[in-house]
Design a protein around this motif. Structure first.
Motif, PDB file in Angstrom:
ATOM      1  N   TRP A  29       0.228  -0.884   0.300  1.00  0.00           N
ATOM      2  CA  TRP A  29       0.021  -0.259  -0.007  1.00  0.00           C
ATOM      3  C   TRP A  29       0.853   1.238   0.187  1.00  0.00           C
ATOM      4  CZ3 TRP A  29      -5.513   0.566   0.052  1.00  0.00           C
ATOM      5  CH2 TRP A  29      -6.047   1.084  -0.007  1.00  0.00           C
ATOM      6  N   GLY A  30       0.923   1.570  -0.992  1.00  0.00           N
ATOM      7  CA  GLY A  30       1.968   3.144  -1.077  1.00  0.00           C
ATOM      8  C   GLY A  30       3.313   2.379  -1.454  1.00  0.00           C
ATOM      9  N   ALA A  31       4.566   3.227  -0.679  1.00  0.00           N
ATOM     10  CA  ALA A  31       5.092   2.283  -0.400  1.00  0.00           C
ATOM     11  C   ALA A  31       5.491   1.397   1.137  1.00  0.00           C
ATOM     12  CB  ALA A  31       6.150   3.215  -0.298  1.00  0.00           C
ATOM     13  N   ARG A  32       5.084   0.663   1.900  1.00  0.00           N
ATOM     14  CA  ARG A  32       4.696  -0.022   2.473  1.00  0.00           C
ATOM     15  C   ARG A  32       4.514  -1.269   2.102  1.00  0.00           C
ATOM     16  NH1 ARG A  32       4.676   2.296   7.660  1.00  0.00           N
ATOM     17  NH2 ARG A  32       3.241   0.710   8.633  1.00  0.00           N
ATOM     18  N   GLY A  33       4.897  -2.300   2.577  1.00  0.00           N
ATOM     19  CA  GLY A  33       4.508  -3.610   1.623  1.00  0.00           C
ATOM     20  C   GLY A  33       4.790  -4.573   3.643  1.00  0.00           C
ATOM     21  N   LEU A  34       3.601  -6.080   3.082  1.00  0.00           N
ATOM     22  CA  LEU A  34       3.296  -6.108   3.943  1.00  0.00           C
ATOM     23  C   LEU A  34       4.149  -8.482   3.333  1.00  0.00           C
ATOM     24  CD1 LEU A  34       2.240  -6.752   6.577  1.00  0.00           C
ATOM     25  CD2 LEU A  34       0.021  -7.506   5.366  1.00  0.00           C
ATOM     26  N   LEU A  35       4.487  -8.550   3.951  1.00  0.00           N
ATOM     27  CA  LEU A  35       5.066 -10.194   3.215  1.00  0.00           C
ATOM     28  C   LEU A  35       4.176 -10.806   4.521  1.00  0.00           C
ATOM     29  CD1 LEU A  35       7.803 -11.746   2.135  1.00  0.00           C
ATOM     30  CD2 LEU A  35       8.167 -12.002   4.165  1.00  0.00           C
TER      31      LEU A  35
END
Length: 152
Positions: free
Chosen positions: A17-23
């Motif tokens: 989301w935007g520049a925030r990633g979720l692994l």
């Protein structure tokens, strides 16, 4: 941003989301792609499904798809094509193999390529994907802080 350090391949999925990633990690069949699809339905962008390459760049751990960019498995539907993000900095990990039992869980971290990344355990209930999207949008209050500290 192209990786400048060696990449590590993981059996995982990743959204941003935007520049925030979720692994999103978990055993085969644990629901990695299903959670990614739910997060995408709320507006997240797919980075990678099933295989994720990660590397360290400065203080951040980055993720991208090693191949098959823009494809995600939808169990009982088939392989779907999507517009995918090229890469993202990972701000958190979801561990689907661990079930959350705390209503307000402690802030957990795990080392990933030498960096401490926040970890969430799988939560039962339909709110989990929505809560993760809100986390990606604006973070979370430190569990040790008082609620009054968040609303001056």
């Amino acid at each position: 941003m192209a990786p400048v350090a060696p990449c590590l391949s993981l059996h995982a999925s990743c959204v941003t989301w935007g520049a925030r990633g979720l692994l999103i990690r978990g055993a085969s069949g644990s629901g990695k792609s299903a959670l990614a699809l739910q997060l995408m339905a709320y507006g997240a962008d797919l980075v990678a499904d099933d295989q994720v390459q990660i590397w360290q760049q400065g203080r951040d751990v980055w993720a991208r798809s090693p191949a098959s960019e823009g494809l995600i498995e939808a169990r009982f539907v088939g392989i779907l094509t999507v517009a995918a993000a090229k890469e993202t900095a990972i701000c958190a990990i979801v561990d689907l193999d661990q079930v959350e039992t705390e209503r307000l869980p402690p802030k957990r971290h795990q080392a990933l390529l030498g960096q401490q990344i926040q970890v969430f355990h799988r939560a039962e209930g339909s709110h989990f994907a929505a809560a993760l999207i809100q986390f990606l949008k604006s973070g979370a209050l430190d569990p040790d802080a008082k609620l009054s500290d968040a609303n001056p």
